[in-house]
Design an enzyme around this catalytic site. Sequence first.
Site, PDB file in Angstrom:
ATOM      1  N   SER A   1     -13.158 -41.794  -1.355  1.00  0.00           N
ATOM      2  CA  SER A   1     -13.919 -42.854  -0.683  1.00  0.00           C
ATOM      3  C   SER A   1     -13.865 -42.649   0.823  1.00  0.00           C
ATOM      4  O   SER A   1     -12.796 -42.435   1.390  1.00  0.00           O
ATOM      5  CB  SER A   1     -13.329 -44.232  -0.985  1.00  0.00           C
ATOM      6  OG  SER A   1     -13.244 -44.432  -2.362  1.00  0.00           O
TER       7      SER A   1
ATOM      8  N   HIS B   1     -18.913 -42.902  -6.883  1.00  0.00           N
ATOM      9  CA  HIS B   1     -18.471 -41.528  -7.120  1.00  0.00           C
ATOM     10  C   HIS B   1     -19.463 -40.834  -8.041  1.00  0.00           C
ATOM     11  O   HIS B   1     -19.787 -41.344  -9.102  1.00  0.00           O
ATOM     12  CB  HIS B   1     -17.104 -41.502  -7.796  1.00  0.00           C
ATOM     13  CG  HIS B   1     -15.991 -41.980  -6.921  1.00  0.00           C
ATOM     14  ND1 HIS B   1     -15.017 -41.155  -6.413  1.00  0.00           N
ATOM     15  CD2 HIS B   1     -15.713 -43.203  -6.455  1.00  0.00           C
ATOM     16  CE1 HIS B   1     -14.191 -41.856  -5.666  1.00  0.00           C
ATOM     17  NE2 HIS B   1     -14.585 -43.105  -5.675  1.00  0.00           N
TER      18      HIS B   1
ATOM     19  N   HIS C   1      -9.354 -41.295 -11.375  1.00  0.00           N
ATOM     20  CA  HIS C   1      -8.049 -41.791 -10.935  1.00  0.00           C
ATOM     21  C   HIS C   1      -7.136 -42.024 -12.134  1.00  0.00           C
ATOM     22  O   HIS C   1      -7.615 -42.365 -13.225  1.00  0.00           O
ATOM     23  CB  HIS C   1      -8.215 -43.116 -10.191  1.00  0.00           C
ATOM     24  CG  HIS C   1      -9.062 -43.021  -8.966  1.00  0.00           C
ATOM     25  ND1 HIS C   1     -10.437 -43.029  -9.014  1.00  0.00           N
ATOM     26  CD2 HIS C   1      -8.726 -42.901  -7.657  1.00  0.00           C
ATOM     27  CE1 HIS C   1     -10.911 -42.916  -7.780  1.00  0.00           C
ATOM     28  NE2 HIS C   1      -9.894 -42.836  -6.941  1.00  0.00           N
TER      29      HIS C   1
ATOM     30  N   TYR D   1      -5.402 -44.525 -12.602  1.00  0.00           N
ATOM     31  CA  TYR D   1      -5.466 -45.922 -13.057  1.00  0.00           C
ATOM     32  C   TYR D   1      -6.607 -46.185 -14.033  1.00  0.00           C
ATOM     33  O   TYR D   1      -6.642 -47.219 -14.694  1.00  0.00           O
ATOM     34  CB  TYR D   1      -5.546 -46.894 -11.863  1.00  0.00           C
ATOM     35  CG  TYR D   1      -6.761 -46.751 -10.968  1.00  0.00           C
ATOM     36  CD1 TYR D   1      -8.039 -47.092 -11.402  1.00  0.00           C
ATOM     37  CD2 TYR D   1      -6.617 -46.284  -9.670  1.00  0.00           C
ATOM     38  CE1 TYR D   1      -9.142 -46.961 -10.579  1.00  0.00           C
ATOM     39  CE2 TYR D   1      -7.716 -46.139  -8.839  1.00  0.00           C
ATOM     40  CZ  TYR D   1      -8.970 -46.486  -9.294  1.00  0.00           C
ATOM     41  OH  TYR D   1     -10.058 -46.345  -8.489  1.00  0.00           O
ATOM     42  N   GLU D   2      -7.549 -45.243 -14.126  1.00  0.00           N
ATOM     43  CA  GLU D   2      -8.685 -45.480 -15.028  1.00  0.00           C
ATOM     44  C   GLU D   2      -8.269 -45.357 -16.490  1.00  0.00           C
ATOM     45  O   GLU D   2      -8.807 -46.040 -17.353  1.00  0.00           O
ATOM     46  CB  GLU D   2      -9.818 -44.495 -14.713  1.00  0.00           C
ATOM     47  CG  GLU D   2     -10.444 -44.755 -13.349  1.00  0.00           C
ATOM     48  CD  GLU D   2     -11.476 -43.701 -12.980  1.00  0.00           C
ATOM     49  OE1 GLU D   2     -12.434 -43.521 -13.744  1.00  0.00           O
ATOM     50  OE2 GLU D   2     -11.310 -43.058 -11.921  1.00  0.00           O
TER      51      GLU D   2
ATOM     52  N   ALA E   1      -9.109 -42.755   0.598  1.00  0.00           N
ATOM     53  CA  ALA E   1      -8.972 -43.979   1.387  1.00  0.00           C
ATOM     54  C   ALA E   1      -7.571 -44.519   1.148  1.00  0.00           C
ATOM     55  O   ALA E   1      -7.018 -44.337   0.067  1.00  0.00           O
ATOM     56  CB  ALA E   1     -10.010 -45.007   0.931  1.00  0.00           C
TER      57      ALA E   1
ATOM     58  N   MET F   1      -3.986 -45.033  -4.184  1.00  0.00           N
ATOM     59  CA  MET F   1      -3.924 -44.922  -5.645  1.00  0.00           C
ATOM     60  C   MET F   1      -4.364 -43.548  -6.142  1.00  0.00           C
ATOM     61  O   MET F   1      -4.816 -43.421  -7.279  1.00  0.00           O
ATOM     62  CB  MET F   1      -4.821 -45.996  -6.270  1.00  0.00           C
ATOM     63  CG  MET F   1      -4.527 -47.413  -5.810  1.00  0.00           C
ATOM     64  SD  MET F   1      -5.721 -48.573  -6.499  1.00  0.00           S
ATOM     65  CE  MET F   1      -5.423 -50.026  -5.472  1.00  0.00           C
ATOM     66  N   SER F   2      -4.258 -42.530  -5.301  1.00  0.00           N
ATOM     67  CA  SER F   2      -4.765 -41.214  -5.740  1.00  0.00           C
ATOM     68  C   SER F   2      -4.043 -40.080  -5.034  1.00  0.00           C
ATOM     69  O   SER F   2      -3.097 -40.300  -4.288  1.00  0.00           O
ATOM     70  CB  SER F   2      -6.269 -41.120  -5.428  1.00  0.00           C
ATOM     71  OG  SER F   2      -6.470 -41.073  -4.034  1.00  0.00           O
TER      72      SER F   2
ATOM     73  N   ASN G   1      -8.155 -50.273   5.433  1.00  0.00           N
ATOM     74  CA  ASN G   1      -7.684 -51.661   5.572  1.00  0.00           C
ATOM     75  C   ASN G   1      -6.216 -51.643   5.979  1.00  0.00           C
ATOM     76  O   ASN G   1      -5.526 -50.643   5.793  1.00  0.00           O
ATOM     77  CB  ASN G   1      -7.819 -52.407   4.234  1.00  0.00           C
ATOM     78  CG  ASN G   1      -7.103 -51.693   3.098  1.00  0.00           C
ATOM     79  OD1 ASN G   1      -7.632 -50.730   2.527  1.00  0.00           O
ATOM     80  ND2 ASN G   1      -5.907 -52.131   2.794  1.00  0.00           N
TER      81      ASN G   1
ATOM     82  N   HIS H   1     -12.224 -54.109  -3.255  1.00  0.00           N
ATOM     83  CA  HIS H   1     -12.804 -52.764  -3.311  1.00  0.00           C
ATOM     84  C   HIS H   1     -14.057 -52.701  -2.437  1.00  0.00           C
ATOM     85  O   HIS H   1     -14.296 -51.700  -1.752  1.00  0.00           O
ATOM     86  CB  HIS H   1     -13.133 -52.412  -4.764  1.00  0.00           C
ATOM     87  CG  HIS H   1     -13.578 -50.998  -4.955  1.00  0.00           C
ATOM     88  ND1 HIS H   1     -12.825 -49.914  -4.546  1.00  0.00           N
ATOM     89  CD2 HIS H   1     -14.705 -50.475  -5.500  1.00  0.00           C
ATOM     90  CE1 HIS H   1     -13.468 -48.797  -4.827  1.00  0.00           C
ATOM     91  NE2 HIS H   1     -14.611 -49.108  -5.410  1.00  0.00           N
TER      92      HIS H   1
HETATM   93  N1  HPA Z   1      -3.717 -50.092  -1.346  1.00  0.00           N
HETATM   94  C1  HPA Z   1      -3.881 -49.140  -2.294  1.00  0.00           C
HETATM   95  N2  HPA Z   1      -4.902 -48.304  -2.289  1.00  0.00           N
HETATM   96  C2  HPA Z   1      -5.799 -48.403  -1.296  1.00  0.00           C
HETATM   97  C3  HPA Z   1      -5.682 -49.360  -0.282  1.00  0.00           C
HETATM   98  C4  HPA Z   1      -4.569 -50.252  -0.316  1.00  0.00           C
HETATM   99  O1  HPA Z   1      -4.384 -51.138   0.546  1.00  0.00           O
HETATM  100  N3  HPA Z   1      -6.743 -49.198   0.554  1.00  0.00           N
HETATM  101  C5  HPA Z   1      -7.476 -48.167   0.052  1.00  0.00           C
HETATM  102  N4  HPA Z   1      -6.909 -47.688  -1.063  1.00  0.00           N
END
Ligand code: HPA
Length: 275
Positions: A30, A61, A87, A89-90, A117, A212-213, A236, A248
Amino acid sequence: MSTAEVARSAARLRQAWGARQPQVAVLLGSGWAGMVDGLLDTVDVPYAELPAFPPLGIAGHTGCVRLARLPGAARPLDVMVLMGRQHAYETGDATAMRGAVQTVAALGCPTLVLTNAAGSLRGDWPTGSLMLRSDHLNLVQRSPLQGLGGSDRFVDMGQAYDPELRSRAVQAAAAESVMMHEGVYAWMMGPQFETPAEIRMLQRLGADAVGMSTVPETIAARHAGLRVLAISLMTNMAAGLAAQPLSHEQTLKAAAAHEQQAAAVLRAVLQSLVD
Ligand code: HPA
């Protein structure tokens, strides 16, 4: 994904590429899709035609491998762009990208650049900051190598993120007048964002960013003998460090706002890795 599937994936890409040989592969997360703008002589092969590659399910994606020439390079440089990841988590499966990473190695491409990201854990690194990874915390304690045999699965992770490539990347960013921070990335499984208490824990553990990746890909890449570089775009402030709730949509919006700068830095970094 089996060795045969990796071999078939590599063969399909070779067939599409002819004599062209990429020196560097980059996996776009991302906020990094702008990197493909202006690439030359592109050849796309969808993940669906590559048996070692995963199906993709997340909005924003698209799954395809793009071979392309970087514009403005001192000498022609072909890059292999992996557009999209599955990912962990999927599906709960940390092996999701192992076959894709092994295909990069099977093609004789020596270097993999991972992008994503992340949330910033540092008050002095606002949204839009870039962080080159110096190390990671695999707090999920899962590995893409689980289930494999052989003594080479006991991979040394002492210098997972290649020191020489890192110093080139920092210089390349400086030449673009962009600050490239360096720090430790904590992998959390997600898909829920962290709690403020978890973020305070991560800060105490020495993390500078959370996401998360990419950690499974790094492990798979080191196992496959690739040199690895990883760069995160802070989309963020992590949970509890800013007033607004995390979403998201907000992550994608922030990613889009900083995409052009991230893309310019990434192109410069890629160029610096092979000069
Ligand atoms: N936490 C986890 N994964 C993320 C975040 C976050 O704050 N921002 C972008 N991916």
